[in-house]
Design a protein around this motif. Structure first.
Motif, PDB file in Angstrom:
ATOM      1  N   THR A  90      17.234-126.891-136.183  1.00  0.00           N
ATOM      2  CA  THR A  90      16.142-127.304-136.303  1.00  0.00           C
ATOM      3  C   THR A  90      16.374-128.737-135.667  1.00  0.00           C
ATOM      4  OG1 THR A  90      15.109-126.032-138.204  1.00  0.00           O
ATOM      5  CG2 THR A  90      14.171-128.235-137.679  1.00  0.00           C
ATOM      6  N   ILE A  91      17.420-129.443-136.269  1.00  0.00           N
ATOM      7  CA  ILE A  91      17.705-130.582-136.301  1.00  0.00           C
ATOM      8  C   ILE A  91      18.265-130.735-134.506  1.00  0.00           C
ATOM      9  CG2 ILE A  91      19.543-132.692-136.641  1.00  0.00           C
ATOM     10  CD1 ILE A  91      19.681-131.471-139.322  1.00  0.00           C
ATOM     11  N   PHE A  92      18.920-130.069-134.114  1.00  0.00           N
ATOM     12  CA  PHE A  92      19.472-130.024-132.732  1.00  0.00           C
ATOM     13  C   PHE A  92      18.022-129.718-131.968  1.00  0.00           C
ATOM     14  CE2 PHE A  92      20.513-128.060-128.685  1.00  0.00           C
ATOM     15  CZ  PHE A  92      21.520-128.641-128.325  1.00  0.00           C
ATOM     16  N   ILE A 204       8.375-130.196-123.494  1.00  0.00           N
ATOM     17  CA  ILE A 204       8.514-129.608-124.847  1.00  0.00           C
ATOM     18  C   ILE A 204       8.575-128.145-124.872  1.00  0.00           C
ATOM     19  CG2 ILE A 204       7.183-129.421-127.123  1.00  0.00           C
ATOM     20  CD1 ILE A 204       6.001-132.100-126.420  1.00  0.00           C
ATOM     21  N   GLY A 205       7.884-127.526-124.096  1.00  0.00           N
ATOM     22  CA  GLY A 205       8.038-126.124-124.015  1.00  0.00           C
ATOM     23  C   GLY A 205       9.110-125.390-123.586  1.00  0.00           C
ATOM     24  N   LEU A 206       9.848-126.032-122.713  1.00  0.00           N
ATOM     25  CA  LEU A 206      11.055-125.785-121.992  1.00  0.00           C
ATOM     26  C   LEU A 206      12.270-125.870-123.163  1.00  0.00           C
ATOM     27  CD1 LEU A 206      12.776-125.024-119.570  1.00  0.00           C
ATOM     28  CD2 LEU A 206      13.022-127.469-119.078  1.00  0.00           C
ATOM     29  N   ALA A 207      12.176-127.216-123.842  1.00  0.00           N
ATOM     30  CA  ALA A 207      13.163-127.593-124.897  1.00  0.00           C
ATOM     31  C   ALA A 207      13.012-126.627-126.025  1.00  0.00           C
ATOM     32  CB  ALA A 207      12.879-128.864-125.224  1.00  0.00           C
ATOM     33  N   MET A 208      11.906-125.992-126.339  1.00  0.00           N
ATOM     34  CA  MET A 208      11.680-124.899-127.234  1.00  0.00           C
ATOM     35  C   MET A 208      11.956-123.551-127.204  1.00  0.00           C
ATOM     36  SD  MET A 208      10.176-126.510-130.158  1.00  0.00           S
ATOM     37  CE  MET A 208       8.915-127.685-130.492  1.00  0.00           C
ATOM     38  N   GLY A 209      11.885-123.530-125.731  1.00  0.00           N
ATOM     39  CA  GLY A 209      12.485-122.257-125.176  1.00  0.00           C
ATOM     40  C   GLY A 209      13.714-121.883-125.051  1.00  0.00           C
ATOM     41  N   PRO A 221      12.833-122.554-137.046  1.00  0.00           N
ATOM     42  CA  PRO A 221      13.114-123.879-136.520  1.00  0.00           C
ATOM     43  C   PRO A 221      12.084-124.867-135.450  1.00  0.00           C
ATOM     44  CG  PRO A 221      15.235-122.420-136.655  1.00  0.00           C
ATOM     45  CD  PRO A 221      14.030-121.553-136.749  1.00  0.00           C
ATOM     46  N   LEU A 222      11.762-123.528-134.479  1.00  0.00           N
ATOM     47  CA  LEU A 222      10.763-124.130-133.674  1.00  0.00           C
ATOM     48  C   LEU A 222       9.577-124.539-134.447  1.00  0.00           C
ATOM     49  CD1 LEU A 222      11.225-121.428-131.028  1.00  0.00           C
ATOM     50  CD2 LEU A 222      12.520-123.381-131.105  1.00  0.00           C
ATOM     51  N   ILE A 223       8.852-123.802-135.144  1.00  0.00           N
ATOM     52  CA  ILE A 223       7.865-123.987-136.039  1.00  0.00           C
ATOM     53  C   ILE A 223       7.646-125.190-136.670  1.00  0.00           C
ATOM     54  CG2 ILE A 223       6.089-123.192-137.841  1.00  0.00           C
ATOM     55  CD1 ILE A 223       6.810-120.575-136.960  1.00  0.00           C
ATOM     56  N   PHE A 224       8.956-125.502-137.354  1.00  0.00           N
ATOM     57  CA  PHE A 224       9.195-126.844-137.850  1.00  0.00           C
ATOM     58  C   PHE A 224       9.163-127.964-137.263  1.00  0.00           C
ATOM     59  CE2 PHE A 224      11.381-124.206-141.385  1.00  0.00           C
ATOM     60  CZ  PHE A 224      10.077-124.262-142.316  1.00  0.00           C
ATOM     61  N   VAL A 225       9.884-127.754-136.007  1.00  0.00           N
ATOM     62  CA  VAL A 225      10.169-128.630-135.071  1.00  0.00           C
ATOM     63  C   VAL A 225       8.702-129.294-134.260  1.00  0.00           C
ATOM     64  CG1 VAL A 225      10.903-129.418-132.786  1.00  0.00           C
ATOM     65  CG2 VAL A 225      12.274-128.537-134.662  1.00  0.00           C
ATOM     66  N   THR A 231       2.767-133.993-136.159  1.00  0.00           N
ATOM     67  CA  THR A 231       2.590-135.064-137.261  1.00  0.00           C
ATOM     68  C   THR A 231       3.131-136.467-136.813  1.00  0.00           C
ATOM     69  OG1 THR A 231       3.493-133.269-138.892  1.00  0.00           O
ATOM     70  CG2 THR A 231       3.314-135.446-139.429  1.00  0.00           C
ATOM     71  N   MET A 232       4.218-136.781-135.921  1.00  0.00           N
ATOM     72  CA  MET A 232       4.422-137.850-135.447  1.00  0.00           C
ATOM     73  C   MET A 232       3.280-138.428-134.349  1.00  0.00           C
ATOM     74  SD  MET A 232       8.443-137.079-135.050  1.00  0.00           S
ATOM     75  CE  MET A 232       8.654-138.722-133.797  1.00  0.00           C
ATOM     76  N   SER A 233       2.886-137.463-133.658  1.00  0.00           N
ATOM     77  CA  SER A 233       1.712-137.736-132.704  1.00  0.00           C
ATOM     78  C   SER A 233       0.831-138.447-133.423  1.00  0.00           C
ATOM     79  CB  SER A 233       1.497-136.445-131.698  1.00  0.00           C
ATOM     80  OG  SER A 233       0.574-136.766-130.992  1.00  0.00           O
ATOM     81  N   MET A 234       0.260-137.431-134.409  1.00  0.00           N
ATOM     82  CA  MET A 234      -1.043-137.792-135.353  1.00  0.00           C
ATOM     83  C   MET A 234      -0.836-139.078-135.910  1.00  0.00           C
ATOM     84  SD  MET A 234      -2.975-135.495-134.199  1.00  0.00           S
ATOM     85  CE  MET A 234      -4.402-135.795-134.948  1.00  0.00           C
TER      86      MET A 234
END
Length: 238
Positions: A90-92, A204-209, A221-225, A231-234
């Motif tokens: 998740t952190i990575f 973002i999608g690429l990094a998550m993939g 981990p992807l869901i939490f990130v 949350t940060m965006s809002m």
């Protein structure tokens, strides 16, 4: 005395769907993905409509998965065997996503790329209401934002990557193509153009993939990130 030969019957035969079957599924799924977004209930807000679109796609994916005998557990919704490893993943993934966005922003400025401006602040007001100083509204809508974040990871990373791979016979090339393709679809679907926003979302999608494939195809981990990023965006708009 020889033992009787066991006959292969429809009941005990294992039917493995062909790549063509998964390709047909993809055509159906992606067609519905874009068609359903043409439906907008004006009496409801954007969040409600967004969740409606996502649940339609969740139902579509579930039906297709049942037809191909694939479970949600198989594509990533399983209990992590190692909590520490999942936390590190998740952190990575979070750090990798932020760094990727920053690299894009730096290159965009240095290369002087002419992209459509990011209208996310104005769009956010029209979608979610004026969040400036409105903590009550923030805490009211965040559970729905988190739910939407989870659904996007389940569908865009979990379902799409696996189905694209299977449609291309699950080779190493198929995995690379699947990660790239889902990121492009993810980015384009958020703004229907080639703009700073669509490229950022695609990154973002690429990094998550990449994180999904690199860390054992565990979706948590992807869901939490994704929830943390949204949350940060809002929070930035409060």
């Amino acid at each position: 005395m020889n033992s009787p030969t066991k006959l292969i019957t429809p009941e005990n035969a294992i039917h493995k769907p062909s790549p063509l079957a998964f390709l047909l599924d993809l055509v159906i799924y992606i067609s519905i993905m874009f068609l359903v977004r043409e439906i907008y209930f004006s009496q409801f807000n954007f969040i409600t409509n967004g969740l409606f679109w996502s649940f339609v796609m969740l139902l579509t994916a579930t039906i297709l998965m049942r037809l191909r005998n694939v479970s949600w557990k198989e594509i990533g919704l399983f209990k992590p065997s190692n909590v520490k490893k999942s936390l590190l993943a998740t952190i990575f993934i979070f750090a990798f996503t932020i760094i990727s966005i920053l690299i894009f922003q730096t290159l965009k400025d240095q290369l002087g790329l002419q992209l459509s401006p990011d209208m996310s602040n104005e769009t956010a007001v029209s979608k979610f209401g004026d969040l400036s100083g409105n903590w009550k509204l923030f805490f009211t809508i965040m559970p729905f934002i988190w739910l939407q974040s989870a659904l996007e990871e389940i569908l865009d990373r979990g379902f799409l990557i696996n189905w694209i791979e299977k449609a291309l016979s699950s080779t190493w090339f198929a995995t690379i193509f699947a990660v790239l393709a889902q990121a492009l679809i993810f980015g384009f679907r958020h703004s229907y153009d080639i703009s700073e926003r669509s490229i950022t979302v695609a990154i973002i999608g690429l990094a998550m993939g990449i994180g999904y494939v690199a860390f054992g195809r565990n979706l948590w981990p992807l869901i939490f990130v994704h929830c943390l990023l949204n949350t940060m965006s809002m929070l930035d708009r409060v």
